[in-house]
Design a protein around this motif. Structure first.
Motif, PDB file in Angstrom:
ATOM      1  N   THR A 194      -4.538   4.864 -14.827  1.00 33.51           N
ATOM      2  CA  THR A 194      -4.322   3.456 -14.513  1.00 33.51           C
ATOM      3  C   THR A 194      -3.036   2.968 -15.173  1.00 33.51           C
ATOM      4  OG1 THR A 194      -5.511   2.668 -16.460  1.00 33.51           O
ATOM      5  CG2 THR A 194      -6.817   3.073 -14.456  1.00 33.51           C
TER       6      THR A 194
ATOM      7  N   PRO B 238       0.803  -1.234   0.000  1.00 31.45           N
ATOM      8  CA  PRO B 238       0.000   0.000   0.000  1.00 31.45           C
ATOM      9  C   PRO B 238       0.835   1.282   0.000  1.00 31.45           C
ATOM     10  CG  PRO B 238      -0.944  -1.596   1.512  1.00 31.45           C
ATOM     11  CD  PRO B 238       0.396  -2.142   1.084  1.00 31.45           C
TER      12      PRO B 238
ATOM     13  N   GLU C 170      -2.947  11.498 -12.592  1.00 31.16           N
ATOM     14  CA  GLU C 170      -3.154  10.094 -12.262  1.00 31.16           C
ATOM     15  C   GLU C 170      -3.848   9.368 -13.409  1.00 31.16           C
ATOM     16  OE1 GLU C 170      -5.226   9.325  -8.595  1.00 31.16           O
ATOM     17  OE2 GLU C 170      -4.304  11.048  -7.583  1.00 31.16           O
TER      18      GLU C 170
ATOM     19  N   THR D  14       0.295   6.073 -11.047  1.00 34.31           N
ATOM     20  CA  THR D  14      -0.610   4.974 -11.397  1.00 34.31           C
ATOM     21  C   THR D  14      -1.009   4.199 -10.145  1.00 34.31           C
ATOM     22  OG1 THR D  14       1.283   3.538 -11.891  1.00 34.31           O
ATOM     23  CG2 THR D  14       0.311   4.764 -13.741  1.00 34.31           C
ATOM     24  N   PRO D  15      -1.823   4.803  -9.270  1.00 37.97           N
ATOM     25  CA  PRO D  15      -2.268   4.100  -8.067  1.00 37.97           C
ATOM     26  C   PRO D  15      -3.209   2.951  -8.417  1.00 37.97           C
ATOM     27  CG  PRO D  15      -3.478   6.153  -8.330  1.00 37.97           C
ATOM     28  CD  PRO D  15      -2.404   6.157  -9.382  1.00 37.97           C
ATOM     29  N   THR D  16      -3.363   2.039  -7.476  1.00 37.93           N
ATOM     30  CA  THR D  16      -4.289   0.916  -7.633  1.00 37.93           C
ATOM     31  C   THR D  16      -5.241   0.901  -6.447  1.00 37.93           C
ATOM     32  OG1 THR D  16      -2.995  -0.707  -6.381  1.00 37.93           O
ATOM     33  CG2 THR D  16      -2.399  -0.378  -8.708  1.00 37.93           C
ATOM     34  N   ASP D  17      -6.137  -0.082  -6.433  1.00 37.05           N
ATOM     35  CA  ASP D  17      -7.071  -0.204  -5.314  1.00 37.05           C
ATOM     36  C   ASP D  17      -6.348  -0.477  -4.000  1.00 37.05           C
ATOM     37  OD1 ASP D  17      -9.149   0.206  -7.059  1.00 37.05           O
ATOM     38  OD2 ASP D  17      -9.609  -1.930  -7.306  1.00 37.05           O
ATOM     39  N   GLU D  18      -5.120  -0.998  -4.091  1.00 36.78           N
ATOM     40  CA  GLU D  18      -4.360  -1.306  -2.881  1.00 36.78           C
ATOM     41  C   GLU D  18      -3.605  -0.106  -2.312  1.00 36.78           C
ATOM     42  OE1 GLU D  18      -2.119  -4.906  -2.571  1.00 36.78           O
ATOM     43  OE2 GLU D  18      -3.058  -5.758  -4.355  1.00 36.78           O
ATOM     44  N   THR D  19      -3.526   0.977  -3.077  1.00 37.07           N
ATOM     45  CA  THR D  19      -2.714   2.115  -2.653  1.00 37.07           C
ATOM     46  C   THR D  19      -3.310   2.812  -1.436  1.00 37.07           C
ATOM     47  OG1 THR D  19      -2.094   2.479  -4.969  1.00 37.07           O
ATOM     48  CG2 THR D  19      -1.656   4.267  -3.424  1.00 37.07           C
ATOM     49  N   ASP D  20      -2.482   3.050  -0.446  1.00 33.06           N
ATOM     50  CA  ASP D  20      -2.873   3.812   0.730  1.00 33.06           C
ATOM     51  C   ASP D  20      -3.100   5.274   0.305  1.00 33.06           C
ATOM     52  OD1 ASP D  20      -3.029   5.282   3.086  1.00 33.06           O
ATOM     53  OD2 ASP D  20      -1.358   4.247   4.052  1.00 33.06           O
ATOM     54  N   PRO D  21      -4.281   5.860   0.582  1.00 30.90           N
ATOM     55  CA  PRO D  21      -4.524   7.257   0.193  1.00 30.90           C
ATOM     56  C   PRO D  21      -3.466   8.216   0.731  1.00 30.90           C
ATOM     57  CG  PRO D  21      -6.575   6.220   0.879  1.00 30.90           C
ATOM     58  CD  PRO D  21      -5.475   5.245   1.203  1.00 30.90           C
TER      59      PRO D  21
END
Length: 284
Positions: A179, A119, A177, A151-158
Protein backbone atom coordinates in the motif's frame (compact mmCIF):
# COMPACT_ATOMS: atom_id res chain seq x y z
CA UNK A 1 16.07 -11.99 -31.00
CA UNK A 2 14.64 -8.84 -29.36
CA UNK A 3 11.44 -9.43 -27.39
CA UNK A 4 9.60 -6.21 -28.21
CA UNK A 5 6.75 -5.78 -25.71
CA UNK A 6 6.20 -2.03 -26.01
CA UNK A 7 6.07 -0.03 -29.21
CA UNK A 8 6.68 3.31 -27.51
CA UNK A 9 7.70 4.19 -23.95
CA UNK A 10 7.67 7.85 -22.97
CA UNK A 11 10.02 8.77 -20.10
CA UNK A 12 9.26 12.16 -18.55
CA UNK A 13 12.34 13.45 -16.76
CA UNK A 14 15.52 11.76 -17.98
CA UNK A 15 18.05 11.80 -15.18
CA UNK A 16 19.68 8.83 -13.48
CA UNK A 17 16.46 6.82 -13.10
CA UNK A 18 14.76 7.89 -16.33
CA UNK A 19 17.98 7.43 -18.27
CA UNK A 20 18.55 3.98 -16.76
CA UNK A 21 15.00 2.98 -17.72
CA UNK A 22 15.77 4.03 -21.29
CA UNK A 23 19.07 2.17 -21.39
CA UNK A 24 17.54 -0.98 -19.88
CA UNK A 25 14.67 -0.99 -22.37
CA UNK A 26 17.08 -0.52 -25.27
CA UNK A 27 19.63 -3.06 -24.03
CA UNK A 28 16.97 -5.70 -23.47
CA UNK A 29 15.21 -4.99 -26.76
CA UNK A 30 11.78 -4.80 -25.11
CA UNK A 31 10.80 -1.36 -26.49
CA UNK A 32 10.73 -0.42 -30.14
CA UNK A 33 11.13 3.28 -29.29
CA UNK A 34 12.07 5.18 -26.13
CA UNK A 35 11.12 8.86 -26.10
CA UNK A 36 12.61 11.17 -23.48
CA UNK A 37 10.90 14.38 -22.38
CA UNK A 38 13.05 17.22 -21.07
CA UNK A 39 12.61 20.80 -19.86
CA UNK A 40 15.18 22.56 -22.00
CA UNK A 41 17.33 22.17 -25.08
CA UNK A 42 20.28 21.61 -22.76
CA UNK A 43 18.54 18.66 -21.09
CA UNK A 44 17.68 17.21 -24.49
CA UNK A 45 21.32 17.51 -25.52
CA UNK A 46 22.47 15.71 -22.39
CA UNK A 47 20.13 12.75 -22.95
CA UNK A 48 21.10 12.53 -26.61
CA UNK A 49 24.81 12.65 -25.75
CA UNK A 50 24.30 9.91 -23.14
CA UNK A 51 22.44 7.76 -25.67
CA UNK A 52 19.68 6.88 -23.21
CA UNK A 53 16.71 7.51 -25.54
CA UNK A 54 15.86 7.14 -29.22
CA UNK A 55 14.07 10.48 -29.46
CA UNK A 56 14.31 13.56 -27.23
CA UNK A 57 11.62 16.22 -27.13
CA UNK A 58 10.30 19.15 -25.10
CA UNK A 59 6.73 18.26 -26.12
CA UNK A 60 5.13 15.92 -23.58
CA UNK A 61 2.01 15.47 -25.70
CA UNK A 62 4.12 14.44 -28.69
CA UNK A 63 5.97 11.89 -26.58
CA UNK A 64 2.79 10.45 -25.07
CA UNK A 65 0.97 10.14 -28.38
CA UNK A 66 0.90 6.45 -29.27
CA UNK A 67 2.81 5.43 -26.10
CA UNK A 68 2.12 2.06 -24.48
CA UNK A 69 3.72 3.30 -21.25
CA UNK A 70 4.35 6.74 -19.77
CA UNK A 71 6.79 6.87 -16.84
CA UNK A 72 7.10 10.06 -14.81
CA UNK A 73 10.62 10.33 -13.38
CA UNK A 74 10.26 13.98 -12.38
CA UNK A 75 10.73 15.42 -8.89
CA UNK A 76 7.97 14.08 -6.63
CA UNK A 77 5.98 17.31 -6.62
CA UNK A 78 5.64 17.27 -10.42
CA UNK A 79 4.57 13.67 -11.03
CA UNK A 80 0.79 14.12 -10.97
CA UNK A 81 0.80 17.12 -13.30
CA UNK A 82 3.12 15.38 -15.78
CA UNK A 83 0.92 12.29 -15.89
CA UNK A 84 -2.23 14.38 -16.27
CA UNK A 85 -0.76 16.14 -19.32
CA UNK A 86 0.39 12.85 -20.79
CA UNK A 87 -3.03 11.25 -20.22
CA UNK A 88 -4.63 13.80 -22.53
CA UNK A 89 -2.55 12.54 -25.46
CA UNK A 90 -1.80 8.85 -24.84
CA UNK A 91 -4.05 5.92 -25.82
CA UNK A 92 -6.85 5.05 -23.38
CA UNK A 93 -5.22 1.75 -22.39
CA UNK A 94 -1.68 3.15 -21.90
CA UNK A 95 -0.03 2.42 -18.56
CA UNK A 96 0.70 5.52 -16.48
CA UNK A 97 3.35 4.99 -13.81
CA UNK A 98 6.10 6.83 -11.95
CA UNK A 99 9.36 6.35 -10.09
CA UNK A 100 8.82 8.66 -7.12
CA UNK A 101 10.33 8.01 -3.68
CA UNK A 102 7.08 8.83 -1.87
CA UNK A 103 3.74 7.26 -2.59
CA UNK A 104 0.86 8.51 -0.41
CA UNK A 105 0.84 12.05 -1.78
CA UNK A 106 1.83 11.09 -5.33
CA UNK A 107 -0.89 8.45 -5.58
CA UNK A 108 -3.53 10.75 -4.11
CA UNK A 109 -2.55 13.66 -6.32
CA UNK A 110 -2.35 11.49 -9.44
CA UNK A 111 -5.78 9.95 -8.90
CA UNK A 112 -7.28 13.42 -8.44
CA UNK A 113 -5.48 14.85 -11.48
CA UNK A 114 -6.18 11.94 -13.84
CA UNK A 115 -9.94 11.74 -13.37
CA UNK A 116 -11.35 9.05 -15.69
CA UNK A 117 -7.81 7.88 -16.53
CA UNK A 118 -6.96 7.21 -12.86
CA UNK A 119 -7.51 3.40 -13.16
CA UNK A 120 -4.60 3.30 -15.65
CA UNK A 121 -2.17 4.71 -13.06
CA UNK A 122 0.01 2.39 -10.98
CA UNK A 123 2.37 4.06 -8.53
CA UNK A 124 5.88 2.60 -8.52
CA UNK A 125 9.20 3.11 -6.78
CA UNK A 126 12.43 1.46 -7.94
CA UNK A 127 14.58 0.72 -4.89
CA UNK A 128 17.70 1.47 -6.88
CA UNK A 129 19.73 4.59 -7.40
CA UNK A 130 22.95 6.45 -6.79
CA UNK A 131 23.99 9.73 -5.21
CA UNK A 132 25.11 10.78 -8.70
CA UNK A 133 22.51 12.38 -10.94
CA UNK A 134 21.86 13.04 -14.60
CA UNK A 135 21.63 10.85 -17.70
CA UNK A 136 25.43 10.62 -17.81
CA UNK A 137 25.25 8.40 -14.70
CA UNK A 138 22.53 6.12 -16.10
CA UNK A 139 23.20 2.37 -16.32
CA UNK A 140 21.38 -0.35 -18.25
CA UNK A 141 21.81 -2.74 -15.30
CA UNK A 142 20.63 -0.38 -12.55
CA UNK A 143 17.42 -2.34 -11.91
CA UNK A 144 18.75 -5.88 -12.35
CA UNK A 145 17.93 -7.91 -9.25
CA UNK A 146 16.59 -4.83 -7.48
CA UNK A 147 13.10 -4.42 -6.04
CA UNK A 148 10.41 -2.29 -7.66
CA UNK A 149 7.53 -1.52 -5.31
CA UNK A 150 4.08 -1.07 -6.86
CA UNK A 151 1.34 0.64 -4.86
CA UNK A 152 -2.03 -0.12 -6.48
CA UNK A 153 -5.29 1.10 -4.96
CA UNK A 154 -8.91 -0.01 -5.12
CA UNK A 155 -9.26 2.17 -8.22
CA UNK A 156 -6.47 0.45 -10.15
CA UNK A 157 -7.52 -1.42 -13.27
CA UNK A 158 -6.28 -5.05 -12.87
CA UNK A 159 -5.10 -4.99 -16.50
CA UNK A 160 -3.03 -1.86 -15.80
CA UNK A 161 -1.54 -3.53 -12.73
CA UNK A 162 -0.51 -6.51 -14.85
CA UNK A 163 1.03 -4.16 -17.43
CA UNK A 164 2.97 -2.47 -14.62
CA UNK A 165 4.31 -5.85 -13.48
CA UNK A 166 5.28 -6.67 -17.06
CA UNK A 167 6.93 -3.29 -17.65
CA UNK A 168 9.04 -3.09 -14.51
CA UNK A 169 10.01 -6.78 -14.56
CA UNK A 170 11.18 -6.33 -18.17
CA UNK A 171 13.99 -4.16 -16.77
CA UNK A 172 15.31 -7.12 -14.77
CA UNK A 173 13.72 -6.13 -11.46
CA UNK A 174 11.80 -8.07 -8.84
CA UNK A 175 8.33 -6.54 -8.56
CA UNK A 176 6.39 -6.48 -5.27
CA UNK A 177 3.17 -4.80 -4.17
CA UNK A 178 2.20 -2.91 -1.04
CA UNK A 179 0.00 0.00 0.00
CA UNK A 180 1.13 3.62 -0.39
CA UNK A 181 0.99 4.02 3.40
CA UNK A 182 3.15 0.99 4.14
CA UNK A 183 5.62 2.07 1.46
CA UNK A 184 6.05 5.51 2.99
CA UNK A 185 6.52 4.15 6.50
CA UNK A 186 9.13 1.70 5.29
CA UNK A 187 11.01 4.21 3.16
CA UNK A 188 11.06 6.74 5.99
CA UNK A 189 13.04 4.20 8.04
CA UNK A 190 15.27 2.79 5.30
CA UNK A 191 15.90 5.75 2.98
CA UNK A 192 14.56 9.13 4.03
CA UNK A 193 15.76 9.21 7.64
CA UNK A 194 19.17 7.73 6.70
CA UNK A 195 19.54 10.58 4.23
CA UNK A 196 18.82 13.13 6.95
CA UNK A 197 21.26 11.36 9.28
CA UNK A 198 23.98 11.33 6.62
CA UNK A 199 23.48 15.00 5.81
CA UNK A 200 23.45 15.94 9.49
CA UNK A 201 26.63 13.99 10.20
CA UNK A 202 28.39 15.53 7.20
CA UNK A 203 27.36 19.04 8.24
CA UNK A 204 28.37 18.42 11.87
CA UNK A 205 31.88 17.36 10.87
CA UNK A 206 34.29 20.29 11.29
CA UNK A 207 35.91 21.23 7.99
CA UNK A 208 39.34 21.17 9.57
CA UNK A 209 38.95 17.46 10.42
CA UNK A 210 38.24 16.30 6.85
CA UNK A 211 41.94 15.49 6.41
CA UNK A 212 41.26 12.57 8.76
CA UNK A 213 38.12 11.35 6.98
CA UNK A 214 38.53 7.88 5.49
CA UNK A 215 36.21 5.19 4.14
CA UNK A 216 34.05 5.03 7.28
CA UNK A 217 33.06 8.69 7.06
CA UNK A 218 32.77 8.56 3.27
CA UNK A 219 30.54 5.46 3.33
CA UNK A 220 28.32 6.79 6.10
CA UNK A 221 27.80 10.17 4.44
CA UNK A 222 27.72 9.04 0.78
CA UNK A 223 24.03 9.79 0.20
CA UNK A 224 24.45 13.31 1.57
CA UNK A 225 25.93 14.13 -1.85
CA UNK A 226 22.44 13.79 -3.39
CA UNK A 227 20.48 16.68 -4.90
CA UNK A 228 19.34 18.91 -2.02
CA UNK A 229 16.22 20.30 -3.74
CA UNK A 230 15.09 16.82 -4.76
CA UNK A 231 15.50 15.52 -1.22
CA UNK A 232 13.81 18.58 0.29
CA UNK A 233 10.63 17.70 -1.60
CA UNK A 234 10.83 13.99 -0.71
CA UNK A 235 11.22 14.78 3.00
CA UNK A 236 8.36 17.27 3.00
CA UNK A 237 6.01 14.87 1.22
CA UNK A 238 6.74 12.12 3.76
CA UNK A 239 7.35 14.39 6.73
CA UNK A 240 5.12 12.67 9.32
CA UNK A 241 6.67 9.25 8.74
CA UNK A 242 10.15 10.78 8.69
CA UNK A 243 9.49 12.59 11.97
CA UNK A 244 8.41 9.30 13.58
CA UNK A 245 11.57 7.63 12.32
CA UNK A 246 13.72 10.53 13.49
CA UNK A 247 12.16 10.23 16.95
CA UNK A 248 13.21 6.57 17.10
CA UNK A 249 16.74 7.48 15.96
CA UNK A 250 16.91 10.32 18.50
CA UNK A 251 16.00 7.90 21.31
CA UNK A 252 18.78 5.54 20.23
CA UNK A 253 21.31 8.36 20.15
CA UNK A 254 20.27 9.40 23.65
CA UNK A 255 20.85 5.82 24.81
CA UNK A 256 24.37 5.97 23.37
CA UNK A 257 24.97 9.34 25.02
CA UNK A 258 23.84 8.01 28.41
CA UNK A 259 26.03 4.91 28.11
CA UNK A 260 29.02 7.09 27.28
CA UNK A 261 28.28 9.48 30.13
CA UNK A 262 28.01 6.54 32.54
CA UNK A 263 31.06 4.77 31.15
CA UNK A 264 28.79 1.76 30.61
CA UNK A 265 30.82 -0.55 28.39
CA UNK A 266 28.36 -3.48 28.44
CA UNK A 267 25.49 -1.20 27.32
CA UNK A 268 27.61 0.22 24.49
CA UNK A 269 28.63 -3.24 23.33
CA UNK A 270 25.03 -4.47 23.51
CA UNK A 271 23.77 -1.59 21.37
CA UNK A 272 26.60 -1.90 18.87
CA UNK A 273 25.94 -5.63 18.57
CA UNK A 274 22.24 -5.01 18.01
CA UNK A 275 23.08 -2.60 15.19
CA UNK A 276 25.56 -5.06 13.69
CA UNK A 277 22.99 -7.87 13.72
CA UNK A 278 20.38 -5.69 12.01
CA UNK A 279 22.89 -4.62 9.35
CA UNK A 280 24.16 -8.18 8.84
CA UNK A 281 20.58 -9.34 8.27
CA UNK A 282 20.52 -7.32 5.04
CA UNK A 283 23.56 -9.11 3.65
CA UNK A 284 26.32 -7.56 1.56
Amino acid sequence: MPDVRFQRVAVVGVGLIGGSIGLALKARGVAAEVVGVGRSERSLGRMRDAGVVDLATLDLSEAARGADVVVACTPVGEVAAALARAAQACPAEALLTDAGSTKVQIVGDAIAALGAKAPQFVGAHPLAGDHRTGPESARADLFEGRVIVLTPTDETDPAALQRAHDFWSSLGAEVVETTPERHDRGLAATSHTPHVAAAALAAATPAETLDYAATGWADTTRVAAGDAALWRDILLQNRECVRDSLAALRARLEDYDKALADGDGPALERMLLEGKERRDALGS
